[in-house]
Design an enzyme around this catalytic site. Structure first.
Site, PDB file in Angstrom:
ATOM      1  N   THR A  97       0.763  -1.227   0.000  1.00  0.00           N
ATOM      2  CA  THR A  97       0.000   0.000   0.000  1.00  0.00           C
ATOM      3  C   THR A  97       0.807   1.297   0.000  1.00  0.00           C
ATOM      4  OG1 THR A  97      -1.503  -1.302   1.295  1.00  0.00           O
ATOM      5  CG2 THR A  97      -1.725   1.042   1.483  1.00  0.00           C
TER       6      THR A  97
ATOM      7  N   ARG B 125     -11.035 -10.492  -2.593  1.00  0.00           N
ATOM      8  CA  ARG B 125     -10.442 -10.136  -1.306  1.00  0.00           C
ATOM      9  C   ARG B 125     -10.253  -8.626  -1.182  1.00  0.00           C
ATOM     10  NH1 ARG B 125      -5.524  -7.351   0.537  1.00  0.00           N
ATOM     11  NH2 ARG B 125      -5.019  -8.175   2.606  1.00  0.00           N
ATOM     12  N   VAL B 126     -10.608  -8.080  -0.022  1.00  0.00           N
ATOM     13  CA  VAL B 126     -10.410  -6.669   0.289  1.00  0.00           C
ATOM     14  C   VAL B 126      -9.637  -6.592   1.601  1.00  0.00           C
ATOM     15  CG1 VAL B 126     -11.517  -4.479   0.853  1.00  0.00           C
ATOM     16  CG2 VAL B 126     -12.534  -5.978  -0.879  1.00  0.00           C
ATOM     17  N   GLY B 127      -8.593  -5.771   1.622  1.00  0.00           N
ATOM     18  CA  GLY B 127      -7.801  -5.601   2.830  1.00  0.00           C
ATOM     19  C   GLY B 127      -8.264  -4.438   3.679  1.00  0.00           C
ATOM     20  N   ASP B 128      -7.353  -3.924   4.484  1.00  0.00           N
ATOM     21  CA  ASP B 128      -7.720  -2.874   5.434  1.00  0.00           C
ATOM     22  C   ASP B 128      -7.729  -1.476   4.838  1.00  0.00           C
ATOM     23  OD1 ASP B 128      -4.786  -3.268   5.312  1.00  0.00           O
ATOM     24  OD2 ASP B 128      -4.731  -1.592   6.693  1.00  0.00           O
TER      25      ASP B 128
ATOM     26  N   THR C  73      -0.167   0.130   6.375  1.00  0.00           N
ATOM     27  CA  THR C  73       0.259  -0.801   5.339  1.00  0.00           C
ATOM     28  C   THR C  73       0.708  -2.095   5.999  1.00  0.00           C
ATOM     29  OG1 THR C  73       1.878  -1.224   3.585  1.00  0.00           O
ATOM     30  CG2 THR C  73       2.570   0.232   5.356  1.00  0.00           C
ATOM     31  N   GLY C  74       0.418  -3.219   5.369  1.00  0.00           N
ATOM     32  CA  GLY C  74       0.863  -4.483   5.950  1.00  0.00           C
ATOM     33  C   GLY C  74      -0.141  -5.593   5.780  1.00  0.00           C
TER      34      GLY C  74
ATOM     35  N   GLY D 164      -3.224  -6.947   5.945  1.00  0.00           N
ATOM     36  CA  GLY D 164      -4.528  -6.332   6.073  1.00  0.00           C
ATOM     37  C   GLY D 164      -5.509  -7.061   6.956  1.00  0.00           C
TER      38      GLY D 164
END
Length: 301
Positions: free
Chosen positions: A166, A194-197, A217-218, A220
């Site tokens: 990110t 898939r959706v991250g943070d 970032t990282g 998620g």
């Protein structure tokens, strides 16, 4: 303050060419955000301007140069939040917007919603006149090679190390208002939508004048479970912790669950800190005194 992802970033693993390109990209993003603030502009405009630069830079995993899904496509996520009003906008799984952060801004400014996803978000983008690009514009040979290498190993089809994540920005303006923005292509070989943070307000993106602005970032999935951005803000607001202590403590929780990553944080008083649990994080900061710092590795001050 900006970031371009955290992960396994060491002098041994990052080529000289990537090192130079990343530093140049981070510097350009700082310049864009700094110009807005120096002219008396809003923190919200500054973070959007900075992230737009990073979205156009194929060195980073957002916009052009985003990582590929398992099927070889791109699905872009972004969010932006105004600490003054706590208004926010976000998008997930968009496929054609050149600057997903600007689409997220349009969701905030021109819709009654906070988060739009998939086909509907793409339709909204065209209705709002957000600049579109052909799918081929986003693709780079390096990302194709990363996907091919990962799929060649049936036991390693998901980028658990989140090596190139990110991008994001946080800022505080002359009026003491904070803002945050985050944009990402996600993780290599992601599947099933898939959706991250990053596009989740309170997880990867958070801004509140009463506490701070955060871009993360990282890993998620872990940042979502903890609600990293909101948690950092809550520790500052209710427990009276300073930015560094709050950020370090919450990332310690992420690490205890098995995740890794980093955050950038700024407060309405102009204080700004970063924290990360990985060997490195693409990062930079600039302030009204003219101080500017760009770094990648953990041993850089």
């Amino acid at each position: 303050m900006i970031h371009g992802g955290a992960g396994v970033l060491t002098r041994e693993s990052v080529s000289a060419a990537t090192d130079a390109a990343a530093r140049a990209g981070l510097d350009a993003a700082l310049t864009a955000g700094e110009a807005v603030l120096a002219a008396g502009g809003a923190a919200l405009d500054a973070v959007e301007a900075a992230v737009r630069v990073l979205e156009d830079d194929p060195t980073f995993n957002s916009g052009r140069g985003a990582v590929l899904t398992y099927d070889g496509g791109i699905e872009l996520d972004a969010a932006i939040m105004d600490g003054r009003t706590r208004a926010a906008g976000a998008v997930a799984g968009v496929t054609r917007s050149r600057h997903p952060v600007t689409l997220a801004r349009a969701v905030m400014d021109h819709s009654p919603h906070v988060l739009l996803a998939g086909k509907g978000a793409d339709v909204f983008a065209t209705e709002q006149g957000v600049e579109q690009a052909n799918p081929e514009w986003f693709l780079t040979p390096a990302r194709r090679a990363q996907l091919d290498a990962m799929k060649a190993d049936p036991d390693n089809w998901f980028d658990v190390d989140m090596k190139y994540g990110t991008v994001g920005a946080v800022a505080v303006d002359t009026h003491g208002h904070v803002a945050a923005a985050t944009s990402t292509g996600g993780v290599t070989a992601k599947r099933w939508g898939r959706v991250g943070d990053s596009p989740l307000i309170g997880a990867g993106t958070h801004a509140d004048d009463r506490s701070c602005a955060v871009s993360a970032t990282g890993s998620g999935e872990f940042f979502i479970r903890i609600g990293v951005g909101h948690e950092i803000g809550a520790r500052i607001r209710f427990a009276g912790e300073d930015l560094q202590t709050a950020a370090d403590t919450v990332l310690g929780e992420v690490q205890a669950l098995g995740g890794t990553g980093g955050v950038i944080v700024t407060g309405p008083g102009g204080d700004a800190e970063w924290s990360f649990t990985t060997p490195g994080m693409f990062r930079g900061r600039a302030d009204a005194a003219g101080t500017r710092h760009v770094a990648i590795y953990g041993d850089e001050a």
